[in-house]
Design a protein around this motif. Structure first.
Motif, short mmCIF file in Angstrom:
data_model
loop_
_atom_site.label_atom_id
_atom_site.label_comp_id
_atom_site.label_asym_id
_atom_site.label_seq_id
_atom_site.Cartn_x
_atom_site.Cartn_y
_atom_site.Cartn_z
N LYS A 38 0.84 -1.20 0.00
CA LYS A 38 0.00 0.00 0.00
C LYS A 38 0.88 1.26 0.00
N ILE A 39 1.99 1.22 0.73
CA ILE A 39 2.93 2.35 0.71
C ILE A 39 3.51 2.52 -0.69
N GLY A 40 3.90 1.38 -1.32
CA GLY A 40 4.44 1.45 -2.67
C GLY A 40 3.44 1.97 -3.67
N GLU A 41 2.19 1.57 -3.47
CA GLU A 41 1.12 2.04 -4.36
C GLU A 41 0.91 3.55 -4.22
N ARG A 42 0.86 4.03 -2.97
CA ARG A 42 0.68 5.47 -2.73
C ARG A 42 1.92 6.26 -3.17
N GLY A 43 3.09 5.64 -3.05
CA GLY A 43 4.33 6.32 -3.40
C GLY A 43 4.65 6.30 -4.89
N GLY A 44 3.84 5.60 -5.69
CA GLY A 44 4.02 5.59 -7.13
C GLY A 44 4.96 4.51 -7.65
N VAL A 45 5.53 3.67 -6.75
CA VAL A 45 6.46 2.63 -7.20
C VAL A 45 5.77 1.61 -8.09
N ILE A 46 4.57 1.20 -7.70
CA ILE A 46 3.84 0.20 -8.46
C ILE A 46 3.52 0.72 -9.87
N ASN A 47 3.17 1.98 -9.97
CA ASN A 47 2.88 2.56 -11.29
C ASN A 47 4.12 2.60 -12.17
N VAL A 48 5.28 2.89 -11.58
CA VAL A 48 6.54 2.89 -12.35
C VAL A 48 6.84 1.49 -12.88
N LEU B 199 15.10 -8.09 -0.28
CA LEU B 199 13.84 -7.93 0.44
C LEU B 199 13.84 -6.66 1.28
N MET B 200 14.93 -6.42 2.00
CA MET B 200 15.02 -5.22 2.83
C MET B 200 15.12 -3.96 1.97
N THR B 201 15.78 -4.08 0.82
CA THR B 201 15.90 -2.94 -0.10
C THR B 201 14.52 -2.54 -0.64
N ILE B 202 13.70 -3.53 -0.96
CA ILE B 202 12.35 -3.24 -1.46
C ILE B 202 11.54 -2.47 -0.43
N ILE B 203 11.57 -2.94 0.83
CA ILE B 203 10.82 -2.26 1.89
C ILE B 203 11.29 -0.81 2.05
N THR B 204 12.62 -0.64 2.07
CA THR B 204 13.18 0.71 2.26
C THR B 204 12.84 1.63 1.10
N LEU B 205 12.95 1.12 -0.13
CA LEU B 205 12.64 1.94 -1.31
C LEU B 205 11.18 2.36 -1.32
N PHE B 206 10.29 1.44 -0.92
CA PHE B 206 8.87 1.77 -0.88
C PHE B 206 8.61 2.89 0.13
N ILE B 207 9.26 2.79 1.29
CA ILE B 207 9.06 3.83 2.31
C ILE B 207 9.62 5.17 1.82
N LEU B 208 10.80 5.15 1.22
CA LEU B 208 11.40 6.39 0.71
C LEU B 208 10.55 7.00 -0.40
N ALA B 209 9.98 6.14 -1.25
CA ALA B 209 9.11 6.64 -2.32
C ALA B 209 7.87 7.31 -1.72
N GLY B 210 7.35 6.73 -0.65
CA GLY B 210 6.20 7.33 0.02
C GLY B 210 6.55 8.67 0.63
N VAL B 211 7.73 8.75 1.27
CA VAL B 211 8.18 10.02 1.87
C VAL B 211 8.34 11.08 0.77
#
Length: 428
Positions: free
Chosen positions: A64-74, A262-274
């Protein structure tokens, strides 16, 4: 409908075999064993769902964070040229393509705990696409409520293709299998790594081709040929790279890569949301709530399929099937060395834990470095739990009519089994 017949078949076959064992062999323990299996597997199904709750909440929250942060759309835009051909019914650039990619990537790295919630998220999004199309048809053709309900309970083409990609079990790093081999005294636990990689690759390619034939998808185009060719080259490169390592280095590298990614994905999603000024905490909580609801929804589907499998095993039907195959192979004058490992292959579509137990049993009985022991490991890594995945994924979106999903999944499994046998004879 197919799943309905299979489910009934498990019970009827099990009952007939148990009755024969009791009447003609005097086996008075078979029916108690079958009844005990119904209670045990029901509890197992609930425990699995309960165990999934936390993992689902975590990963759907991250998604959900990745979706809001635009990662999924990219990801969707990047993968659109491929997925628009493999999943032609999904609109170009739809966020579900990003979810599909994340699920496939998690499976390839052997990250089962991450792959399942990501897959359930993708299935939910595909269900939304399907429902939108159904509503459009309803307005155009004036369908009744019962017709709409029937269509909503039927699997769509993208759902089936996605399910087959999961059941074919493409895994690049089978860490758990290598660990079991090491624990059971294999001289070189990693000697099955390349055979597993080859067998699972053939199973996946076969699954894509078979499903494409069912759905009349044209794979003979520049994009798909380049993609499949690139996959072949990548697999060859991975095989070569890992073949240069010793067993300790291979285990360390494969485990480290999986966890770092796995940890990189979580971190990138959070940073994209920020970066998008998203309230990442609230987004996570919203997604986590969906995870809890999904875990509850799949309980009845898991209970149904696992109880049927448990009864089938407890009746002795699986043992009779293996014995019959062995006799048939010997009657044809063929080499029957592989028959001892078949319980793992036949159990894998039904139960992952059951197949794992069969693999360990084969290595214990015949030896970890025996032909049967190695082949059982290749079977375990070449495909995934077709009926479990079908029950969980389709159950999460209340799909009852599976269409050609079971046929495509089992045919891909069959290719994986045949490939595993041929590759085992080639290597060992």
């Amino acid at each position: 409908m197919v799943l309905n017949y299979i489910w009934i078949g498990f019970f009827l076959i099990a009952f007939v075999i148990a009755l024969v064992r009791m009447v003609f062999w005097g086996d008075m323990e078979v029916f108690p064993a079958m009844m005990n299996s119904t209670f045990d597997t029901s509890k197992t199904a609930f425990d699995i769902s309960l165990g999934l709750t936390g993992v689902l909440s975590l990963w759907l929250g991250v998604m959900k964070i990745g979706e809001r942060g635009g990662v999924i759309n990219v990801l969707s835009r990047l993968l659109s040229p491929i997925f628009v051909r493999l999943f032609p019914d999904i609109p170009k650039g739809h966020p579900v393509t990003g979810s599909i990619f994340m699920n496939i990537a998690a499976n390839m790295l052997g990250l089962d705990n991450a792959a399942t919630p990501l897959g359930l998220k993708a299935m939910e999004q595909m269900n939304e696409v399907k429902d939108e199309k159904i509503e459009a048809i309803r307005k155009e053709k004036g369908l009744s409520d019962s017709q709409v309900a029937e269509l909503k309970a039927t699997a769509s083409n993208p759902m089936i293709m996605f399910l087959v990609l999961n059941t074919s079990g493409l895994t690049l790093i089978p860490v758990s299998i290598l660990v079991y081999r090491a624990q059971l005294g294999a001289a070189q636990p990693t000697d099955v790594f390349i055979p597993i990689l080859l067998a699972t690759f053939f199973s996946t390619i076969a699954g894509i081709i078979i499903t494409s034939l069912y759905q009349r998808i044209n794979l003979i185009n520049r994009t798909m040929l380049l993609t499949l060719g690139g996959m072949c080259a990548a697999v060859a490169g991975i095989i070569w790279g890992f073949s240069q390592m010793d067993k300790e280095t291979m285990n360390v590298v494969s485990t480290s890569i999986a966890n770092i990614l796995l940890m990189t994905i979580i971190t990138l999603f959070i940073l994209a949301g920020v970066r998008k000024r998203v309230n990442v905490y609230d987004a996570f909580i919203e997604g986590a709530k969906e995870g809890f609801q999904t875990a509850v929804r799949i309980i009845p589907y898991l209970v149904a399929i696992l109880v049927a499998i448990g009864v089938f095993r407890a009746s002795g039907a699986m043992d009779l099937l293996i014995a019959g195959i062995g006799q048939a192979v010997e009657a044809c004058g063929a080499n029957s060395d592989f028959v001892g490992a078949l319980p793992t292959a036949l159990m894998k579509p039904l139960s992952g834990s059951g197949a794992r137990g069969m693999m360990v049993d084969a290595m214990t009985q015949y030896g970890a470095d025996s032909f049967v022991g190695r082949l059982a490991c290749i079977f375990q890594g070449s495909t995934d739990t077709t009926f479990y995945i079908l029950a969980v994924y389709f159950g999460s979106v209340a799909i009852r009519k599976t269409r050609h999903a079971v046929a495509c999944g089992l045919l891909a499994d069959l290719v994986g089994i045949i490939s595993a046998i041929a590759i085992a004879y080639l290597f060992f």
